[in-house]
Scaffold this motif. Structure first.
Motif, short mmCIF file in Angstrom:
data_model
loop_
_atom_site.label_atom_id
_atom_site.label_comp_id
_atom_site.label_asym_id
_atom_site.label_seq_id
_atom_site.Cartn_x
_atom_site.Cartn_y
_atom_site.Cartn_z
N UNK A 121 0.84 -1.19 0.00
CA UNK A 121 0.00 0.00 0.00
C UNK A 121 0.88 1.25 0.00
N UNK A 122 0.76 2.07 -1.03
CA UNK A 122 1.60 3.26 -1.14
C UNK A 122 0.93 4.48 -0.51
N UNK A 123 -0.19 4.29 0.17
CA UNK A 123 -0.92 5.42 0.74
C UNK A 123 -0.10 6.27 1.68
N UNK A 124 0.58 5.63 2.65
CA UNK A 124 1.38 6.38 3.61
C UNK A 124 2.58 7.06 2.96
N UNK A 125 3.37 6.35 2.13
CA UNK A 125 4.48 7.04 1.45
C UNK A 125 4.01 8.19 0.57
N UNK A 126 2.86 8.03 -0.06
CA UNK A 126 2.31 9.09 -0.92
C UNK A 126 2.06 10.36 -0.09
N UNK A 127 1.42 10.18 1.05
CA UNK A 127 1.13 11.33 1.91
C UNK A 127 2.40 11.96 2.47
N UNK A 181 0.77 11.92 -11.13
CA UNK A 181 2.00 11.25 -11.55
C UNK A 181 2.85 10.75 -10.39
N UNK A 182 2.63 11.26 -9.20
CA UNK A 182 3.43 10.84 -8.06
C UNK A 182 3.18 9.38 -7.71
N UNK A 183 1.92 8.97 -7.70
CA UNK A 183 1.59 7.59 -7.34
C UNK A 183 2.23 6.57 -8.28
N UNK A 184 2.14 6.75 -9.62
CA UNK A 184 2.81 5.78 -10.51
C UNK A 184 4.32 5.71 -10.28
N UNK A 185 4.94 6.82 -9.93
CA UNK A 185 6.39 6.79 -9.69
C UNK A 185 6.71 6.06 -8.39
#
Length: 260
Positions: free
Chosen positions: A93-99, A127-131
């Protein structure tokens, strides 16, 4: 990748086998023991690419990575795919790193004299999430004892108009679908006997709440026809496609370097 009037003949069964052979040969030369690492969204491209890898390498050499950004409304589709193929998978889950990345980007030291104007735009958010997902895929690939190779899932139609994120989903080590338009990917998916609800799911980036075609402003059927024949019945659509292709060519060409 300009529109051409002598487009190669396509036969789903033959091209399916061509891709399977291509993947087998590529892995033989670039990681005989390595596993294919692929981001699984539950859409047609990741489903078809993963199924082709299973056909080429066997299910034990294919790793699926599901990467919701917090809550993913259609994650059941991704789970359906990995279970259908019988491959091992992991949810990252990239939710926390994204925030945290957004927080870090917006943080400023007010005492600094070197500060500059910065704003979080819609394009940045999309574009941040795909990276981050691509970073996760390469981390998984490096953590596998046998080594991993990341599978790019972009198709020719998306690449033609730049509907991908540079160094995000446009990255990877090998691209089994890059020569095929959307309608051809759908036919290959059917030839692979994939669940039809995955193959014919309305394509979406899963980030902005809209379908790909809503974002593009034209259908993939119109784009595919233009790529194959050079014909577009709507002048405004043709101009839009040409503009997107021109603006996004940098995503398809190698990084320029100084010649010596």
């Amino acid at each position: 990748m300009e529109p051409i009037t002598s487009y190669p003949q396509f036969h789903a069964q033959e091209d399916k086998q061509k891709i399977i052979t291509f993947l087998w040969n590529w892995f033989t030369n670039n990681g005989p023991q390595a596993k294919a690492v692929i981001g699984i969204s539950g859409g047609k491209d990741s489903s078809v690419a993963a199924a082709l890898c299973v056909e080429a390498l066997g299910k034990d050499r294919v790793i699926g990575v599901l990467m919701p950004n917090g809550v993913q409304s259609d994650i059941d589709d991704a789970l359906c795919l990995v279970k259908h193929l019988g491959i091992n998978y992991r949810i990252v889950n990239i939710g926390a790193p994204f925030k945290e990345m957004l927080k870090a980007l917006q943080y400023t030291e007010m005492q600094s004299s070197n500060n500059f104007f910065f704003t979080v735009t819609d394009a940045l958010l999309q574009n941040l999430a795909p990276r981050l997902r691509m970073a996760a895929l390469y981390a998984v690939a490096q953590g596998i004892p046998e080594g991993g190779r990341v599978i790019n899932t972009c198709n020719r139609s998306e690449d033609y108009v730049g509907y991908s994120t540079k160094y995000g989903d446009s990255a990877g080590d090998v691209a089994p679908l890059a020569a095929y338009t959307v309608d051809e990917v759908l036919s290959i998916g059917e030839a692979l006997n994939l669940p039809l609800q995955l193959v014919h799911k309305a394509p979406s980036d899963g980030l902005c709440g809209k379908t790909d075609e809503d974002n593009l402003g034209f259908t993939y059927a119109m784009l595919d026809k233009y790529i194959k024949t050079g014909i577009c019945d709507n002048p405004d659509t043709k101009a839009k496609i040409d503009r997107l292709h021109r603006l996004n060519k940098h995503k398809l060409t190698p990084m320029p370097v100084v010649e010596r």
